[in-house]
Design an enzyme around this catalytic site. Sequence first.
Site, short mmCIF file in Angstrom:
data_model
loop_
_atom_site.label_atom_id
_atom_site.label_comp_id
_atom_site.label_asym_id
_atom_site.label_seq_id
_atom_site.Cartn_x
_atom_site.Cartn_y
_atom_site.Cartn_z
N ALA A 158 -13.86 0.50 5.98
CA ALA A 158 -14.24 -0.09 4.70
C ALA A 158 -13.36 -1.27 4.34
O ALA A 158 -13.71 -2.06 3.45
CB ALA A 158 -14.17 0.97 3.60
N LYS B 86 -4.94 -2.10 14.90
CA LYS B 86 -4.36 -1.26 15.94
C LYS B 86 -5.21 -1.33 17.21
O LYS B 86 -6.43 -1.40 17.16
CB LYS B 86 -4.24 0.19 15.45
CG LYS B 86 -3.13 0.38 14.42
CD LYS B 86 -2.95 1.85 14.09
CE LYS B 86 -1.74 2.06 13.18
NZ LYS B 86 -1.94 1.54 11.83
N VAL C 211 -5.97 0.20 2.65
CA VAL C 211 -6.04 -1.26 2.48
C VAL C 211 -7.15 -1.63 1.51
O VAL C 211 -6.95 -2.45 0.60
CB VAL C 211 -6.25 -1.95 3.84
CG1 VAL C 211 -6.62 -3.42 3.66
CG2 VAL C 211 -4.98 -1.84 4.70
N GLU D 182 0.84 -1.21 0.00
CA GLU D 182 0.00 0.00 0.00
C GLU D 182 0.87 1.25 0.00
O GLU D 182 2.08 1.19 0.24
CB GLU D 182 -0.92 0.01 1.21
CG GLU D 182 -0.18 0.11 2.52
CD GLU D 182 -1.07 0.53 3.67
OE1 GLU D 182 -1.56 1.68 3.62
OE2 GLU D 182 -1.27 -0.27 4.59
#
Length: 303
Positions: free
Chosen positions: A140, A158, A105, A24
């Site tokens: 999302a 996280k 992501v 990413e």
Amino acid sequence: MSTLRLADEVRDAVDAGRPVLALESTIFTHGLPRPRNLEVATEAEARVRAAGVVPATIGVVDGIPTIGLSADEIARLSTSDGVVKASLRDLPVAAVKGLSAGTTVAATAHLAHLAGVRVFSTGGLGGVHRRAQETFDESADLGTLATLPLVVVSAGVKSILDIPLTLERLETLNLAVVGYRTTDYPGFYISDSGYDIEYSVDSPAEIARIAVVRDALGIASTLLVANPVSTDTQLEPELHDDVLAKALAEADAAGVSGHDTTPFLLDFMQRETGGRSLDVNVEVYRGNVVLGAEIARALADAG
């Protein structure tokens, strides 16, 4: 108007069945400070190549979603002001407006799948936010990954998120989660969030076999590989718990809510840990990139 660009190196590798690893771009456009962001992005690509795998760093350049950013494009996105963050829903808007963007992501996974890339390494997944019962705040990432037959390597979600609710949501969405050599679900900054998962896997080859069987069964959801940061490099659990409690209390006191919550909490943790949380973030990413490259090789060998 071109709606997508696939780097020749990535296209050739995918067509030939050679291993490719998607990476990413939000980690270096929004997740890390300059100039460390560019150093980490460059190092990640180098580690993937050293493993005999083609890196496919994904981002949006002048409105064009690109799978396989060049070194110059990575440098540009790392150093330019005005680069936005694009989730999946934002890609058409960014395209029409000619924006440059780091991809989340969800957006990265979607573009990787379009290009035929089957393995993707990130730092941490998005998940269900605290108080989601009131706010319905959920990343999302989860809904998108439920529709894509990828293998995604992360260090869990996280710890600022609601981990037990996230695990419940993953089950509802038919997203399989396996721990790499552990059944302790990691909490990104710490190797053990305090919550367990059912299955562990022992090798990249075993992960590849699971993905092959999933595909043969016609299951179109992502296999999530939870790869914990080592206990030697994790944020000390006592420090983590103390700082997280302070961060959550400070956010409440300041009336922070919605999409402002995550950056507020992450910034608070970085300041309160004297930059240690940022160092752990980088270590997490390095470990996931290395494991992702090994899985990509194993999946290419498996056919």
